[in-house]
Design a protein around this motif. Sequence first.
Motif, PDB file in Angstrom:
ATOM      1  N   ILE A 157       7.393   5.447   5.034  1.00  0.00           N
ATOM      2  CA  ILE A 157       6.560   4.322   5.594  1.00  0.00           C
ATOM      3  C   ILE A 157       5.887   4.655   6.914  1.00  0.00           C
ATOM      4  O   ILE A 157       5.012   4.267   7.062  1.00  0.00           O
ATOM      5  CB  ILE A 157       7.587   3.093   5.675  1.00  0.00           C
ATOM      6  CG1 ILE A 157       8.189   2.544   4.261  1.00  0.00           C
ATOM      7  CG2 ILE A 157       7.170   1.955   6.586  1.00  0.00           C
ATOM      8  CD1 ILE A 157       6.876   1.391   3.868  1.00  0.00           C
ATOM      9  N   CYS A 158       6.772   5.346   7.697  1.00  0.00           N
ATOM     10  CA  CYS A 158       6.435   5.726   8.968  1.00  0.00           C
ATOM     11  C   CYS A 158       5.284   6.633   9.086  1.00  0.00           C
ATOM     12  O   CYS A 158       4.469   6.527  10.045  1.00  0.00           O
ATOM     13  CB  CYS A 158       7.729   6.199   9.820  1.00  0.00           C
ATOM     14  SG  CYS A 158       8.806   4.839  10.404  1.00  0.00           S
ATOM     15  N   PHE A 159       5.234   7.535   8.281  1.00  0.00           N
ATOM     16  CA  PHE A 159       4.244   8.768   8.232  1.00  0.00           C
ATOM     17  C   PHE A 159       3.423   8.804   6.975  1.00  0.00           C
ATOM     18  O   PHE A 159       2.186   9.582   7.298  1.00  0.00           O
ATOM     19  CB  PHE A 159       4.860  10.025   8.230  1.00  0.00           C
ATOM     20  CG  PHE A 159       6.128  10.296   9.605  1.00  0.00           C
ATOM     21  CD1 PHE A 159       5.473  10.625  10.993  1.00  0.00           C
ATOM     22  CD2 PHE A 159       7.301  10.254   9.422  1.00  0.00           C
ATOM     23  CE1 PHE A 159       6.332  10.661  11.805  1.00  0.00           C
ATOM     24  CE2 PHE A 159       8.216  10.079  10.542  1.00  0.00           C
ATOM     25  CZ  PHE A 159       7.758  10.462  11.880  1.00  0.00           C
ATOM     26  N   LYS A 160       3.701   8.212   5.832  1.00  0.00           N
ATOM     27  CA  LYS A 160       2.742   8.024   4.939  1.00  0.00           C
ATOM     28  C   LYS A 160       1.929   7.004   4.567  1.00  0.00           C
ATOM     29  O   LYS A 160       1.023   7.014   4.043  1.00  0.00           O
ATOM     30  CB  LYS A 160       3.397   8.730   3.620  1.00  0.00           C
ATOM     31  CG  LYS A 160       4.310   9.933   3.745  1.00  0.00           C
ATOM     32  CD  LYS A 160       3.217  11.318   3.880  1.00  0.00           C
ATOM     33  CE  LYS A 160       4.069  12.552   3.888  1.00  0.00           C
ATOM     34  NZ  LYS A 160       3.188  13.596   3.883  1.00  0.00           N
ATOM     35  N   GLU A 161       2.517   6.012   5.008  1.00  0.00           N
ATOM     36  CA  GLU A 161       1.955   4.354   4.637  1.00  0.00           C
ATOM     37  C   GLU A 161       1.820   3.682   5.973  1.00  0.00           C
ATOM     38  O   GLU A 161       2.297   2.618   5.947  1.00  0.00           O
ATOM     39  CB  GLU A 161       2.853   3.804   3.584  1.00  0.00           C
ATOM     40  CG  GLU A 161       2.818   4.431   2.291  1.00  0.00           C
ATOM     41  CD  GLU A 161       1.376   4.440   1.272  1.00  0.00           C
ATOM     42  OE1 GLU A 161       0.485   3.796   1.864  1.00  0.00           O
ATOM     43  OE2 GLU A 161       1.454   5.042   0.315  1.00  0.00           O
ATOM     44  N   LYS A 162       0.878   4.225   6.804  1.00  0.00           N
ATOM     45  CA  LYS A 162       0.944   3.571   8.030  1.00  0.00           C
ATOM     46  C   LYS A 162       0.231   2.283   8.074  1.00  0.00           C
ATOM     47  O   LYS A 162       0.239   1.572   8.942  1.00  0.00           O
ATOM     48  CB  LYS A 162       0.133   4.337   9.067  1.00  0.00           C
ATOM     49  CG  LYS A 162       1.035   5.633   9.275  1.00  0.00           C
ATOM     50  CD  LYS A 162       0.202   6.597  10.444  1.00  0.00           C
ATOM     51  CE  LYS A 162       1.169   7.799  10.743  1.00  0.00           C
ATOM     52  NZ  LYS A 162       0.537   8.808  11.760  1.00  0.00           N
ATOM     53  N   ALA A 163      -0.570   2.029   6.898  1.00  0.00           N
ATOM     54  CA  ALA A 163      -1.341   0.923   6.800  1.00  0.00           C
ATOM     55  C   ALA A 163      -0.457  -0.389   6.463  1.00  0.00           C
ATOM     56  O   ALA A 163      -0.759  -1.435   7.110  1.00  0.00           O
ATOM     57  CB  ALA A 163      -2.161   0.804   5.537  1.00  0.00           C
ATOM     58  N   ILE A 164       1.113  -0.245   6.282  1.00  0.00           N
ATOM     59  CA  ILE A 164       1.964  -1.398   5.947  1.00  0.00           C
ATOM     60  C   ILE A 164       3.151  -0.934   6.930  1.00  0.00           C
ATOM     61  O   ILE A 164       3.978  -1.894   6.859  1.00  0.00           O
ATOM     62  CB  ILE A 164       2.465  -1.475   4.651  1.00  0.00           C
ATOM     63  CG1 ILE A 164       2.944  -0.179   4.161  1.00  0.00           C
ATOM     64  CG2 ILE A 164       1.208  -1.965   3.873  1.00  0.00           C
ATOM     65  CD1 ILE A 164       3.496  -0.566   2.713  1.00  0.00           C
ATOM     66  N   CYS A 165       3.058   0.068   7.741  1.00  0.00           N
ATOM     67  CA  CYS A 165       4.202   0.241   8.749  1.00  0.00           C
ATOM     68  C   CYS A 165       4.028  -0.663   9.735  1.00  0.00           C
ATOM     69  O   CYS A 165       3.354  -0.820  10.441  1.00  0.00           O
ATOM     70  CB  CYS A 165       4.182   1.788   9.085  1.00  0.00           C
ATOM     71  SG  CYS A 165       5.459   2.236  10.284  1.00  0.00           S
ATOM     72  N   ALA A 167      17.682   5.607   1.805  1.00  0.00           N
ATOM     73  CA  ALA A 167      17.130   5.019   3.055  1.00  0.00           C
ATOM     74  C   ALA A 167      16.101   5.592   4.003  1.00  0.00           C
ATOM     75  O   ALA A 167      15.160   5.442   4.514  1.00  0.00           O
ATOM     76  CB  ALA A 167      18.516   4.241   3.691  1.00  0.00           C
ATOM     77  N   ILE A 168      16.824   6.858   4.367  1.00  0.00           N
ATOM     78  CA  ILE A 168      16.148   8.207   5.289  1.00  0.00           C
ATOM     79  C   ILE A 168      14.680   8.141   4.485  1.00  0.00           C
ATOM     80  O   ILE A 168      13.906   8.296   5.265  1.00  0.00           O
ATOM     81  CB  ILE A 168      16.975   9.116   5.391  1.00  0.00           C
ATOM     82  CG1 ILE A 168      18.333   8.950   6.178  1.00  0.00           C
ATOM     83  CG2 ILE A 168      16.404  10.075   6.164  1.00  0.00           C
ATOM     84  CD1 ILE A 168      19.372   9.803   6.513  1.00  0.00           C
ATOM     85  N   LEU A 169      14.737   8.466   3.365  1.00  0.00           N
ATOM     86  CA  LEU A 169      13.384   8.909   2.749  1.00  0.00           C
ATOM     87  C   LEU A 169      12.377   7.896   2.755  1.00  0.00           C
ATOM     88  O   LEU A 169      11.239   8.116   3.103  1.00  0.00           O
ATOM     89  CB  LEU A 169      13.703   9.493   1.238  1.00  0.00           C
ATOM     90  CG  LEU A 169      14.456  10.587   0.853  1.00  0.00           C
ATOM     91  CD1 LEU A 169      14.823  10.655  -0.643  1.00  0.00           C
ATOM     92  CD2 LEU A 169      13.611  11.707   1.595  1.00  0.00           C
ATOM     93  N   ALA A 170      12.866   6.552   2.516  1.00  0.00           N
ATOM     94  CA  ALA A 170      12.006   5.394   2.553  1.00  0.00           C
ATOM     95  C   ALA A 170      11.532   5.215   3.903  1.00  0.00           C
ATOM     96  O   ALA A 170      10.331   4.824   4.187  1.00  0.00           O
ATOM     97  CB  ALA A 170      12.818   4.049   2.187  1.00  0.00           C
ATOM     98  N   ILE A 171      12.314   5.183   5.163  1.00  0.00           N
ATOM     99  CA  ILE A 171      11.864   5.114   6.306  1.00  0.00           C
ATOM    100  C   ILE A 171      11.023   6.220   6.723  1.00  0.00           C
ATOM    101  O   ILE A 171       9.744   5.866   7.420  1.00  0.00           O
ATOM    102  CB  ILE A 171      13.074   5.384   7.570  1.00  0.00           C
ATOM    103  CG1 ILE A 171      14.073   4.206   7.305  1.00  0.00           C
ATOM    104  CG2 ILE A 171      12.758   5.405   8.928  1.00  0.00           C
ATOM    105  CD1 ILE A 171      15.472   4.369   8.068  1.00  0.00           C
ATOM    106  N   TYR A 172      11.079   7.550   6.485  1.00  0.00           N
ATOM    107  CA  TYR A 172      10.257   8.560   6.562  1.00  0.00           C
ATOM    108  C   TYR A 172       8.818   8.454   5.810  1.00  0.00           C
ATOM    109  O   TYR A 172       7.722   8.574   6.509  1.00  0.00           O
ATOM    110  CB  TYR A 172      10.685   9.852   6.200  1.00  0.00           C
ATOM    111  CG  TYR A 172       9.758  11.139   6.268  1.00  0.00           C
ATOM    112  CD1 TYR A 172       9.616  11.638   7.623  1.00  0.00           C
ATOM    113  CD2 TYR A 172       8.986  11.377   5.426  1.00  0.00           C
ATOM    114  CE1 TYR A 172       8.709  12.653   7.598  1.00  0.00           C
ATOM    115  CE2 TYR A 172       7.940  12.419   5.322  1.00  0.00           C
ATOM    116  CZ  TYR A 172       7.863  13.047   6.615  1.00  0.00           C
ATOM    117  OH  TYR A 172       7.096  14.227   6.621  1.00  0.00           O
TER     118      TYR A 172
END
Length: 446
Positions: free
Chosen positions: A211-219, A204-209
């Motif tokens: 989405i927030c920092f690598k895939e900002k287009a869908i964050c 869960a922590i890895l997924a949050i990180y």
Amino acid sequence: MRDMTTGRAYTHLWKYALPLLLGNWLQLAYNAIDSIIAGRFIGPEALAAEGIAGPVMNLVILGVSGMCIGSGVLMSEAFGAKDLDKLKATLAMTLSLGVISALVISTFGFIFSANITNLLQVPSEIKEITASYLAITFLGTPFTFIYNTLAAGLKSAGDTKTPLKFLAFSAILNALLDVIFIGFLGFGIICSATTTVVAEGVSAILAIYHICFKEKAICPNISSFKFDKEEIKKIFAYGAPSALQQAIQPICKVLIQGRVNMLGVSSIAAYNAATKLDDFACIPEQGIGSAISTYEAQNRGANKKDRLLKGLKAGLLLEAIYGAIILVFTYLFRKPIISMFVTGESAESVIALVTQYLGYMAFFYILPGLTNGMQGFFRGMGRMKLSALNTFIQASIRTVATFILAPIFGISGIAFSCAIGWSVMLIFMIFKCYFLCKKESLLTIN
């Protein structure tokens, strides 16, 4: 990310589905590794306890994460229509609603785990360790939901590789912790549950990180979390039937488990090991079905009706190929595989029972493959209630048949019951698929 609104359907589906297959196997590895280590280092009682807890946790986790499947279709439609703001809003609302639900379920499950064992008629000699295992694993429910929701957001945009990486890391971590603390240091079943929860938290922590920092287009941003009544209605309209559908199979397994529990610890251990291998064989077929769902939803969002039937045909071909491969593998290697799960004095009888069971099931695995493919088509077309109805029909017939055949044929009777349920479901779905395609005028599109 993968835009499935252009290019060959077959190419999109197998490239999308392959990481899902690997991811599903890794997700199953959480429980399988626990079962193997518990059975070999703790004993058959621990294996039986985990087998009883498994359907209960699947009922909770799949019931909650079923919302992710429904919202995933909505997000895929938004991605196909190139409406990223809508995708973000759906992701934000799903997270908000789901995390609250998961926290409530986690709390109640932790408090009432002993009551659950009473309802399941768990044998007295393993009731205490089963209740303890359930209490700890319930605490991981919010982590599982967060990961599944964020993974659904990535998958809706065609990215199945990133969730696979997170699962791989978590599965390896889970295995290492089990080997160290149970295999080498001799801790008991509580440790087995704890290491699984830790691994879920890491994913869960890895997924949050990411989405927030690598895939900002869908964050999602702050404005994405605003209360939108219409958006919530859509999520529930798609998610509630999917959640119900996801919960039906575990309910079926809980009912069957209750029947098996009356046969004693040896039968419970044999059934647990058999269902673990069933999951490894069948759940990847759901991955192909998910690929079909995303393909259909993206093309519906882009209003490209000429591509919809092509996706179904290509997906069913993939399901058939996988079914043939798993048939050969399961039939040839069923005995050495099952030997990994148990050891000791009662091991031979358990291995013999499961080997016979898998000898039949190997030939039946093609059936859930075809039904999962068609389920994916129905979900991608937005027919969530129909998809749930299909699953209810199969699960009901399977459960009734099990109560009739299991006392006669043992756990092999459960294999025959599965085949009967899948066959009836497939016939029903073929008729429904024909009429749906006719209604949507897909049969007349070249």
